[in-house]
Design a protein around this motif. Structure first.
Motif: not given
Length: 296
Positions: A97, A99-100
């Motif tokens: 959840y 982010g990359r």
């Protein structure tokens, strides 16, 4: 889940053994019939009423030392498992959840920790920070944490693609609420399996370190230390290593048995087990009790 685990014979056996080991860790020092550190004038004595497992090479009561040493093994294994749980499971869930960038960093860190030999690192930490078992177990738990990271991440990915989770996120629910309300319930069973297995691994690690004389200052008793000291006098007491070896083996076996039981009652297998028992109960209710001396 607890009721489902206890409904299985394997689950009841595993829980009974682990509860007994836990009681040994809590009450062992008070249950010891003699002072585990007190030397005597009967070294390498045979089994008797005064010494249920004989004495060691310094005349100390082996049974008392076995009871007193259970606390170190249990606490060390729990430290490994809980440290791995906290360090691994929380980033594993949040990596889906946040982010990359966070996902890439945690994945690379997990890959790095997997490549490190945790037993050698535990020995190195003890050499740097002093001969204490706690710091070695905490570092070992951090090195074992990729297991929890991958289990928690895989389970979270499966839940994150569910329509109800996507609907909650679209409606404006926070990540914390989604994790508490939807994700944690689905992630808990595989994490419980990994936790039970890791406690068994922790017992092996603690026993290995104390067998080598690392982590605990002598003459403090430990299961691994008793096993190592008994091996030096096999010609006098060939049966002496059996008690600590059996305790270590049975405890690790119970942890793995508990992990198998949790796996059996979770997911589709658990629902199938519950449905089959409900169907059997319904059939019994419909047929009614069997009359005395008669047949259905």
């Amino acid at each position: 889940m607890v009721r489902r685990v206890l409904a299985l014979t394997s689950g009841r056996i595993a829980v009974a053994i682990l509860v007994l080991v836990g009681l040994l860790a809590l009450l062992g020092p008070w249950l010891a019939p003699q002072d585990p550190l007190a030397t005597g004038d009967q070294p390498l004595a045979a089994v008797s009423g005064a010494h249920w497992l004989g004495t060691d090479y310094l005349g100390r009561d082996v049974f008392s030392r076995l009871l007193d040493g259970s606390r170190v093994s249990v606490l060390g294994s729990l430290e490994v498992a809980l440290m791995a749980l906290v360090v691994g499971a929380v980033p594993g869930i949040l990596s889906v959840y946040l982010g990359r960038v966070f996902e890439w960093l945690t994945l690379r860190l997990a890959d790095t920790l997997v490549a490190l030999p945790f037993l050698l690192f535990a020995i190195a930490v003890i050499a740097l920070l002093g001969n204490g078992i706690t710091q070695a177990m905490l570092v070992t738990g951090a090195l074992v944490s990729p297991l929890f990271y991958r289990v928690a991440r895989a389970a979270t990915l499966a839940v994150a693609r569910s329509p109800y989770v996507e609907a909650a996120i679209i409606s404006g629910a926070s990540v914390g609420w989604v994790v508490r309300r939807h994700v944690w319930v689905k992630v808990l069973p595989p994490i419980a399996v990994a936790l039970a297995q890791t406690i068994g691994v922790g017992f092996v690690i603690v026993s290995s370190l104390t067998f080598l004389g690392i982590g605990v200052q002598p003459p403090a008793p430990t299961w691994g230390g008793l096993l190592a000291s008994d091996l030096g006098y096999l010609s006098h007491q060939p049966w002496a290593p059996l008690a600590p070896a059996l305790l270590i083996m049975i405890t690790v076996w119970a942890c793995n048995l508990l992990a198998d039981a949790i796996r059996d009652v979770s997911g589709e297998a658990g629902r199938a087990l519950v449905n089959s028992r409900r169907a059997r109960a319904n059939r019994l209710d419909k047929t009614g009790p069997v009359p005395a001396g008669g047949s259905l």
